[in-house]
Design an enzyme around this catalytic site. Sequence first.
Site, PDB file in Angstrom:
ATOM      1  CD  GLU A 147      -3.162  -0.896   0.574  1.00  0.00           C
ATOM      2  OE1 GLU A 147      -3.314   0.184  -0.041  1.00  0.00           O
ATOM      3  OE2 GLU A 147      -4.017  -1.793   0.580  1.00  0.00           O
ATOM      4  CB  CYS A 207      -1.934   7.172   1.257  1.00  0.00           C
ATOM      5  SG  CYS A 207      -3.362   6.430   2.045  1.00  0.00           S
TER       6      CYS A 207
HETATM    7  P1  NAD Z   1       8.198   5.002   4.910  1.00  0.00           P
HETATM    8  O1  NAD Z   1       8.240   4.234   3.634  1.00  0.00           O
HETATM    9  O2  NAD Z   1       9.302   5.933   5.192  1.00  0.00           O
HETATM   10  O3  NAD Z   1       8.121   3.979   6.151  1.00  0.00           O
HETATM   11  C1  NAD Z   1       7.179   2.937   6.225  1.00  0.00           C
HETATM   12  C2  NAD Z   1       7.701   1.810   7.114  1.00  0.00           C
HETATM   13  O4  NAD Z   1       8.805   1.154   6.493  1.00  0.00           O
HETATM   14  C3  NAD Z   1       8.199   2.271   8.467  1.00  0.00           C
HETATM   15  O5  NAD Z   1       7.711   1.372   9.448  1.00  0.00           O
HETATM   16  C4  NAD Z   1       9.719   2.197   8.307  1.00  0.00           C
HETATM   17  O6  NAD Z   1      10.393   2.047   9.527  1.00  0.00           O
HETATM   18  C5  NAD Z   1       9.867   0.984   7.435  1.00  0.00           C
HETATM   19  N1  NAD Z   1      11.119   0.857   6.673  1.00  0.00           N
HETATM   20  C6  NAD Z   1      11.971   1.824   6.262  1.00  0.00           C
HETATM   21  N2  NAD Z   1      12.966   1.298   5.508  1.00  0.00           N
HETATM   22  C7  NAD Z   1      12.741  -0.033   5.443  1.00  0.00           C
HETATM   23  C8  NAD Z   1      13.397  -1.118   4.780  1.00  0.00           C
HETATM   24  N3  NAD Z   1      14.509  -0.942   4.043  1.00  0.00           N
HETATM   25  N4  NAD Z   1      12.863  -2.367   4.905  1.00  0.00           N
HETATM   26  C9  NAD Z   1      11.730  -2.566   5.622  1.00  0.00           C
HETATM   27  N5  NAD Z   1      11.074  -1.574   6.257  1.00  0.00           N
HETATM   28  C10 NAD Z   1      11.558  -0.314   6.167  1.00  0.00           C
HETATM   29  O7  NAD Z   1       6.781   5.760   4.919  1.00  0.00           O
HETATM   30  P2  NAD Z   1       6.244   6.931   5.879  1.00  0.00           P
HETATM   31  O8  NAD Z   1       6.999   8.180   5.624  1.00  0.00           O
HETATM   32  O9  NAD Z   1       6.129   6.442   7.269  1.00  0.00           O
HETATM   33  O10 NAD Z   1       4.735   7.094   5.346  1.00  0.00           O
HETATM   34  C11 NAD Z   1       4.343   7.927   4.294  1.00  0.00           C
HETATM   35  C12 NAD Z   1       4.095   7.147   3.025  1.00  0.00           C
HETATM   36  O11 NAD Z   1       3.155   6.088   3.267  1.00  0.00           O
HETATM   37  C13 NAD Z   1       3.480   7.981   1.920  1.00  0.00           C
HETATM   38  O12 NAD Z   1       4.093   7.673   0.697  1.00  0.00           O
HETATM   39  C14 NAD Z   1       2.016   7.544   1.929  1.00  0.00           C
HETATM   40  O13 NAD Z   1       1.338   7.745   0.716  1.00  0.00           O
HETATM   41  C15 NAD Z   1       2.146   6.104   2.254  1.00  0.00           C
HETATM   42  N6  NAD Z   1       0.887   5.562   2.763  1.00  0.00           N
HETATM   43  C16 NAD Z   1       0.147   4.737   1.944  1.00  0.00           C
HETATM   44  C17 NAD Z   1      -1.062   4.247   2.378  1.00  0.00           C
HETATM   45  C18 NAD Z   1      -1.886   3.350   1.502  1.00  0.00           C
HETATM   46  O14 NAD Z   1      -2.783   2.704   2.026  1.00  0.00           O
HETATM   47  N7  NAD Z   1      -1.651   3.270   0.206  1.00  0.00           N
HETATM   48  C19 NAD Z   1      -1.536   4.578   3.664  1.00  0.00           C
HETATM   49  C20 NAD Z   1      -0.755   5.407   4.476  1.00  0.00           C
HETATM   50  C21 NAD Z   1       0.459   5.893   4.007  1.00  0.00           C
END
Ligand code: NAD
Length: 509
Positions: free
Chosen positions: A265, A299
């Site tokens: 997502e 998002c």
């Molecule tokens: P992010 O990608 O920075 O982090 C998401 C998660 O991934 C965190 O728990 C982080 O610690 C973890 N992470 C980071 N690097 C990793 C790796 N190499 N391997 C595994 N895990 C890792 O996202 P964010 O800044 O917390 O959130 C914002 C983003 O989320 C936006 O792009 C938003 O659109 C998206 N989002 C999407 C939805 C949806 O349903 N489509 C819903 C909410 C947010």
Amino acid sequence: SSRASSVLGALDIPTTPTELPGVYDGEWKGSGDILQSVCPTTGEVLAHVKSASPAELHAALERTRDAYVHFRSIPAPRRGEIIRQIREALAAKREELGALVSLEMGKIRTEGVGEVQEFVDVCDYAVGLSRMLNGRVINSERPGHTILEVPNPLGVLGVLSAFNFPVAVYGWNLSISMAAGNATIWKPSPTTPLCSIAVTRIVSGVLEKNNIPGAVAGLVTGGKDVGEALVQSRDVDMVSFTGSEHVGRIVGKNVQSRFGKVLLELGGNNAAIIMPDADLSLAVPAVFFGSVGTAGQRCTSTRRLYLHRTIAPEFLARLQKLYGALKPGDPLDARTLLGPLHTRAAVDAYDGAIAELQAAGSQILVGGARFDGGGNFVRPTIAVPAAADGALWATERFAPVLLVAEFEELEQAIAWNNAVPQGLSSSLWTRDVRNVGKWIGPAGSDAGIVNVNVGTSGAEIGAAFGGNKSTGWGRESGGDAWKQYVRWSACTINFSDEAPLAQGVDFTP
Ligand code: NAD
């Protein structure tokens, strides 16, 4: 501050300098890196959280596997009864948890409480689902044979979640995963550890009361390293990842390379299209909420606005008036509509987005700067880029920045809607049923969410939620989303005294 202590106190969370254990696998622990929970509104440190060490993650995964082996043989309706109790326990703390979301993530109170309500709603859904996890019976071509499609529990689900929905996204996953008979292990965003601890305490209280192993709903707080280790572990049968496109690409490849199941997502870049016959008294407030709600950190936030040429001046005048009256405030205050961005890094990204738009010759209609001395508070911005398509339109900027263009024909607006890599949400405003037919049909919007006279953000839990293309094709919550959380088998059963081969193949020696 007393503001923070009253929110935390209501959930029995001690404030700094106490170090809180951030790992739960039946017992609370944590000896890894210390995470800081920082209030985005005031900048104060709310708590220090002890995250999972590599050894603790390993142990938690083992306990989660054991918990799955126990949980999978509990009948689904009985699992549903436990989900019902979780629903009750969450609802009893709706206001308190909602306030914690506002304090730690920074979204306004009504949205924080709304997020807890979403968890409650999807629990209700999962309770019903627990009596409807049905397979199928298929007619066999062979006499005396029957084919069944059987759903069984899948195993261990790893949930990695983003900062902007620190409660609801886990709720979508946990409730459906529990109904399906799995054990779930949660790696929340490192910047919202308190929300995950508060939720896990409530859920584990119910599990313990029912003599269910706590690792059915385990928690491992931590950063990138813990996330990476979880994703790479063969003990995790399915990874449900919510976050940025950049990290999602890495996670998707890592899970695929060990042939695990993955549900992605990722980011959105959502457009609203306003036709000349739209009811502007509905459309203007919807675009206002879509673009400014959660300070543009959903998002599904509205990031692109396509206005029919004939209504564009009036629409923009009305929208700018709403923007002009916005005042930043404490998200805990019931009157506030605009809270802060979640981190300093997000504020820097906002500055970068404005600079990029200006450098490309965009006209800034409102906003375009932080509030003076305002910490993480930034002015919601409406910009008209020099061109109506191209690279400027193709990236998700996770800040309250809305890009606007004018169109003549619906087909043009739909083409722009579909011209970006992302495909999460989209919204058309019209009273003409012919436009609706085009919009939801084969030549219409290519997003996962295709709304009519409803804004891009604020989905209900009943339908499957998710997006196409670079949003990752994942679906969560309602609809048929549960079908991904189980292991399907096709079982052909022979009740006859012969053993014929399919397709009439003759293999007589
Ligand atoms: P992010 O990608 O920075 O982090 C998401 C998660 O991934 C965190 O728990 C982080 O610690 C973890 N992470 C980071 N690097 C990793 C790796 N190499 N391997 C595994 N895990 C890792 O996202 P964010 O800044 O917390 O959130 C914002 C983003 O989320 C936006 O792009 C938003 O659109 C998206 N989002 C999407 C939805 C949806 O349903 N489509 C819903 C909410 C947010």
